[in-house]
Motif scaffolding. Structure first.
Motif, PDB file in Angstrom:
ATOM      1  N   VAL A   1       1.059  -1.224  -0.133  1.00 38.16           N
ATOM      2  CA  VAL A   1       0.266   0.207  -0.167  1.00 38.16           C
ATOM      3  C   VAL A   1       0.648   1.367  -0.002  1.00 38.16           C
ATOM      4  O   VAL A   1       0.396   2.317  -0.910  1.00 38.16           O
ATOM      5  CB  VAL A   1      -0.884  -0.248   1.124  1.00 38.16           C
ATOM      6  CG1 VAL A   1      -1.791   1.086   1.862  1.00 38.16           C
ATOM      7  CG2 VAL A   1      -1.950  -1.029   1.044  1.00 38.16           C
ATOM      8  N   ASP A   2       2.026   1.525   0.977  1.00 44.15           N
ATOM      9  CA  ASP A   2       3.591   1.895   0.558  1.00 44.15           C
ATOM     10  C   ASP A   2       3.306   2.603  -1.042  1.00 44.15           C
ATOM     11  O   ASP A   2       3.407   3.913  -1.184  1.00 44.15           O
ATOM     12  CB  ASP A   2       3.972   2.642   1.765  1.00 44.15           C
ATOM     13  CG  ASP A   2       3.210   2.313   2.876  1.00 44.15           C
ATOM     14  OD1 ASP A   2       2.495   3.286   3.377  1.00 44.15           O
ATOM     15  OD2 ASP A   2       3.867   1.928   4.176  1.00 44.15           O
ATOM     16  N   ILE A   3       3.779   1.660  -1.599  1.00 48.84           N
ATOM     17  CA  ILE A   3       4.289   2.178  -2.767  1.00 48.84           C
ATOM     18  C   ILE A   3       3.667   2.636  -3.740  1.00 48.84           C
ATOM     19  O   ILE A   3       3.356   3.165  -4.504  1.00 48.84           O
ATOM     20  CB  ILE A   3       4.513   0.709  -3.548  1.00 48.84           C
ATOM     21  CG1 ILE A   3       6.099  -0.242  -2.457  1.00 48.84           C
ATOM     22  CG2 ILE A   3       4.856   0.716  -5.412  1.00 48.84           C
ATOM     23  CD1 ILE A   3       6.857  -1.430  -3.089  1.00 48.84           C
ATOM     24  N   CYS A   4       2.086   2.161  -3.219  1.00 43.88           N
ATOM     25  CA  CYS A   4       0.881   2.651  -4.539  1.00 43.88           C
ATOM     26  C   CYS A   4       0.741   4.189  -3.745  1.00 43.88           C
ATOM     27  O   CYS A   4      -0.183   4.854  -4.921  1.00 43.88           O
ATOM     28  CB  CYS A   4      -0.430   1.204  -4.536  1.00 43.88           C
ATOM     29  SG  CYS A   4      -0.946  -0.345  -4.829  1.00 43.88           S
ATOM     30  N   TYR A   5       0.498   4.300  -2.958  1.00 47.35           N
ATOM     31  CA  TYR A   5       0.049   5.376  -2.474  1.00 47.35           C
ATOM     32  C   TYR A   5       0.822   6.242  -2.497  1.00 47.35           C
ATOM     33  O   TYR A   5       0.988   7.558  -3.068  1.00 47.35           O
ATOM     34  CB  TYR A   5       0.144   5.605  -0.605  1.00 47.35           C
ATOM     35  CG  TYR A   5      -0.528   6.524   0.078  1.00 47.35           C
ATOM     36  CD1 TYR A   5      -1.444   7.152  -0.807  1.00 47.35           C
ATOM     37  CD2 TYR A   5      -0.330   6.812   1.129  1.00 47.35           C
ATOM     38  CE1 TYR A   5      -2.223   7.781   0.351  1.00 47.35           C
ATOM     39  CE2 TYR A   5      -0.176   8.012   1.755  1.00 47.35           C
ATOM     40  CZ  TYR A   5      -1.347   8.516   1.073  1.00 47.35           C
ATOM     41  OH  TYR A   5      -2.079   9.821   2.142  1.00 47.35           O
ATOM     42  N   SER A   6       2.752   6.322  -2.361  1.00 47.20           N
ATOM     43  CA  SER A   6       3.309   7.446  -3.019  1.00 47.20           C
ATOM     44  C   SER A   6       3.629   7.565  -4.918  1.00 47.20           C
ATOM     45  O   SER A   6       3.572   8.286  -4.976  1.00 47.20           O
ATOM     46  CB  SER A   6       4.848   7.318  -2.481  1.00 47.20           C
ATOM     47  OG  SER A   6       5.052   7.172  -1.313  1.00 47.20           O
ATOM     48  N   SER A   7       3.086   6.535  -5.292  1.00 50.97           N
ATOM     49  CA  SER A   7       3.262   6.428  -6.589  1.00 50.97           C
ATOM     50  C   SER A   7       1.745   7.182  -6.765  1.00 50.97           C
ATOM     51  O   SER A   7       1.667   7.302  -8.584  1.00 50.97           O
ATOM     52  CB  SER A   7       3.132   4.981  -7.235  1.00 50.97           C
ATOM     53  OG  SER A   7       4.282   4.458  -6.714  1.00 50.97           O
ATOM     54  N   VAL A   8       0.657   7.139  -6.645  1.00 51.19           N
ATOM     55  CA  VAL A   8      -0.410   7.939  -6.769  1.00 51.19           C
ATOM     56  C   VAL A   8       0.221   9.587  -6.776  1.00 51.19           C
ATOM     57  O   VAL A   8      -0.143  10.159  -8.162  1.00 51.19           O
ATOM     58  CB  VAL A   8      -1.327   7.692  -6.049  1.00 51.19           C
ATOM     59  CG1 VAL A   8      -2.732   8.655  -6.181  1.00 51.19           C
ATOM     60  CG2 VAL A   8      -1.589   6.564  -6.402  1.00 51.19           C
ATOM     61  N   THR A   9       0.783  10.011  -6.491  1.00 51.98           N
ATOM     62  CA  THR A   9       1.397  11.663  -6.523  1.00 51.98           C
ATOM     63  C   THR A   9       2.381  11.484  -6.666  1.00 51.98           C
ATOM     64  O   THR A   9       3.120  12.616  -7.253  1.00 51.98           O
ATOM     65  CB  THR A   9       0.905  12.234  -5.222  1.00 51.98           C
ATOM     66  OG1 THR A   9       2.212  11.878  -4.502  1.00 51.98           O
ATOM     67  CG2 THR A   9      -0.033  11.696  -4.526  1.00 51.98           C
ATOM     68  N   ALA A  10       3.484  10.839  -6.423  1.00 55.50           N
ATOM     69  CA  ALA A  10       5.661  11.661  -6.441  1.00 55.50           C
ATOM     70  C   ALA A  10       5.369  11.592  -7.843  1.00 55.50           C
ATOM     71  O   ALA A  10       6.573  12.086  -8.518  1.00 55.50           O
ATOM     72  CB  ALA A  10       5.899  10.539  -5.515  1.00 55.50           C
ATOM     73  N   PRO A  11       5.276  10.734  -9.139  1.00 57.96           N
ATOM     74  CA  PRO A  11       5.896  10.567 -10.441  1.00 57.96           C
ATOM     75  C   PRO A  11       5.410  12.276 -11.202  1.00 57.96           C
ATOM     76  O   PRO A  11       5.827  12.775 -11.696  1.00 57.96           O
ATOM     77  CB  PRO A  11       5.282   9.768 -11.137  1.00 57.96           C
ATOM     78  CG  PRO A  11       5.165   8.378  -9.146  1.00 57.96           C
ATOM     79  CD  PRO A  11       4.956   8.780  -8.288  1.00 57.96           C
ATOM     80  N   LYS A  12       3.668  12.536 -10.401  1.00 54.78           N
ATOM     81  CA  LYS A  12       3.237  13.190 -11.238  1.00 54.78           C
ATOM     82  C   LYS A  12       3.959  14.296 -10.575  1.00 54.78           C
ATOM     83  O   LYS A  12       3.384  15.204 -11.240  1.00 54.78           O
ATOM     84  CB  LYS A  12       1.838  13.113 -11.246  1.00 54.78           C
ATOM     85  CG  LYS A  12       0.831  14.422 -11.607  1.00 54.78           C
ATOM     86  CD  LYS A  12       0.913  15.029 -13.156  1.00 54.78           C
ATOM     87  CE  LYS A  12       0.575  15.993 -13.503  1.00 54.78           C
ATOM     88  NZ  LYS A  12       0.591  16.568 -15.342  1.00 54.78           N
ATOM     89  N   MET A  13       4.381  14.202  -9.518  1.00 53.60           N
ATOM     90  CA  MET A  13       4.429  15.382  -8.818  1.00 53.60           C
ATOM     91  C   MET A  13       6.742  16.302  -9.555  1.00 53.60           C
ATOM     92  O   MET A  13       6.893  16.902  -9.725  1.00 53.60           O
ATOM     93  CB  MET A  13       5.175  15.461  -7.400  1.00 53.60           C
ATOM     94  CG  MET A  13       5.596  16.875  -6.066  1.00 53.60           C
ATOM     95  SD  MET A  13       5.909  16.976  -4.645  1.00 53.60           S
ATOM     96  CE  MET A  13       7.117  15.042  -5.134  1.00 53.60           C
ATOM     97  N   MET A  14       6.994  15.011  -9.832  1.00 54.43           N
ATOM     98  CA  MET A  14       8.340  15.045 -10.281  1.00 54.43           C
ATOM     99  C   MET A  14       8.570  15.349 -11.712  1.00 54.43           C
ATOM    100  O   MET A  14       8.790  16.364 -12.377  1.00 54.43           O
ATOM    101  CB  MET A  14       9.138  14.128  -9.345  1.00 54.43           C
ATOM    102  CG  MET A  14       9.702  13.103  -8.346  1.00 54.43           C
ATOM    103  SD  MET A  14      10.366  12.412  -7.621  1.00 54.43           S
ATOM    104  CE  MET A  14       9.237  10.840  -9.233  1.00 54.43           C
ATOM    105  N   ALA A  15       7.123  14.791 -12.677  1.00 56.12           N
ATOM    106  CA  ALA A  15       7.189  15.350 -13.684  1.00 56.12           C
ATOM    107  C   ALA A  15       6.533  17.094 -13.576  1.00 56.12           C
ATOM    108  O   ALA A  15       7.754  17.231 -14.650  1.00 56.12           O
ATOM    109  CB  ALA A  15       5.813  14.412 -15.244  1.00 56.12           C
ATOM    110  N   ASP A  16       6.240  17.116 -12.957  1.00 55.93           N
ATOM    111  CA  ASP A  16       6.213  19.273 -12.655  1.00 55.93           C
ATOM    112  C   ASP A  16       6.662  19.227 -12.860  1.00 55.93           C
ATOM    113  O   ASP A  16       6.590  21.255 -13.211  1.00 55.93           O
ATOM    114  CB  ASP A  16       4.686  19.190 -11.958  1.00 55.93           C
ATOM    115  CG  ASP A  16       2.823  18.264 -12.879  1.00 55.93           C
ATOM    116  OD1 ASP A  16       3.181  18.289 -14.602  1.00 55.93           O
ATOM    117  OD2 ASP A  16       2.762  18.530 -11.654  1.00 55.93           O
ATOM    118  N   PHE A  17       7.885  19.068 -11.702  1.00 60.68           N
ATOM    119  CA  PHE A  17       9.294  19.830 -11.727  1.00 60.68           C
ATOM    120  C   PHE A  17       9.681  19.965 -13.068  1.00 60.68           C
ATOM    121  O   PHE A  17      10.552  21.484 -12.634  1.00 60.68           O
ATOM    122  CB  PHE A  17       9.860  19.392 -10.741  1.00 60.68           C
ATOM    123  CG  PHE A  17       9.379  18.714  -9.197  1.00 60.68           C
ATOM    124  CD1 PHE A  17       8.483  19.982  -8.679  1.00 60.68           C
ATOM    125  CD2 PHE A  17       9.924  17.985  -8.135  1.00 60.68           C
ATOM    126  CE1 PHE A  17       8.727  20.828  -7.387  1.00 60.68           C
ATOM    127  CE2 PHE A  17       9.640  17.941  -7.311  1.00 60.68           C
ATOM    128  CZ  PHE A  17       8.522  19.402  -6.694  1.00 60.68           C
TER     129      PHE A  17
END
Length: 284
Positions: free
Chosen positions: A40-56
């Motif tokens: 669940v921790d992997i899925c939880y972070s994967s919902v937000t982190a990749p999109k946030m890093m792409a936006d950077f």
């Protein structure tokens, strides 16, 4: 920096999953729940982190309405599921320490599977309510989400209608889940601490070691979540900082907390990687 955080999160939680699945000594309910918590921790972070890093890296930071709704659903689905799994883990510790003679009967494989299934179902129901309440609102501009992911409070501010009733329902829904789970956790550990007085010093040390890791994870996750969702949101900049902690930092720290304080997990990891290195040398 966030790529480093996300990499440590995924690698650490995957390591726990592989270790628990590969070790015969970790075939207990506590590690059964820990395996799902790591997933669940992997899925939880994967919902937000990749999109946030792409936006950077992007000049135009955009997301489609469907993508925004999907992100909203995912954040609340995995976040609520994690709350229920942490609560289930507290019940497991209570049963193991306070009712050891009934532990095998109460926490058999079938019962543990049902508890995990109920956790997923509860997370889905909560997320569906939050998403439907938000997605059906009229959004007629402005369309800039003041957050690094799509969440309820920032989206309610964009709606061009009165959202007071929905805000109350959202706070009541999230608050009921967070507070009721938190009270169950506190009650479980109060009973556990009281019952430990009758144990030997070695038994108390071992029980406090496993419970200490779980309590640390609960505080790191529940504290920021409770701060964000059981009160009316008045400062989104403050909410963004707090959300960063429970969506990125806490899932990254969970594997470290459980491995650094747990001798059984560390021993299983050493055996697992020792066996893998040995097999590679044999092939060479």
């Amino acid at each position: 920096m966030f790529l480093c955080f996300y990499t440590v999160n995924v690698a650490g939680n995957l390591l726990i999953i592989v270790t628990v699945m590969s070790s015969r000594h970790l075939n207990t309910p506590m590690y059964f729940f820990l395996r799902y918590l790591s997933f669940v921790d992997i899925c939880y972070s994967s919902v937000t982190a990749p999109k946030m890093m792409a936006d950077f890296l992007a000049e135009n930071k955009t997301i489609s309405f469907a993508g925004c709704v999907a992100q909203l659903f995912g954040v609340h689905f995995f976040g609520c599921t994690e709350i229920f799994i942490l609560t289930t883990m507290a019940y497991d510790r209570y049963t193991a320490i306070c009712r050891p003679l009934h532990y095998t009967a109460l926490m058999n494989r079938r019962a543990c599977g049902h508890m995990v299934a109920v956790s997923w179902l509860g997370g889905c129901m909560h997320s569906t309510v939050q998403t439907l309440l938000t997605a059906q609102l009229p959004f007629c501009g402005p369309s800039e989400v003041d957050h690094y992911f799509c969440d309820v409070h920032p989206l309610l501010r964009l709606a061009c209608t009165d959202t007071y009733t929905i805000r109350v329902i959202v706070i009541a829904n999230s608050g009921m889940i967070s507070l009721s789970s938190f009270f169950i956790l506190v009650a479980s550990y109060v009973v556990i601490l009281v019952s430990l007085r009758s144990h030997t010093s070695e038994g108390r040390r071992k029980a406090l070691s496993t419970c200490g890791s779980h309590i640390t994870v609960v505080v790191l996750f529940f504290g920021p979540c409770t701060f964000t969702y059981i009160r009316p949101s008045s400062n989104l900049s403050e909410d963004k900082f707090v959300a960063l902690f429970y969506t990125i930092i806490a899932p990254m720290l969970n594997p470290l907390i459980y491995t650094l304080r747990n001798q059984e997990v560390k021993s299983a990891m050493r055996k697992l990687w020792g066996r893998r290195v040995g097999s590679k040398k044999g092939k060479a």
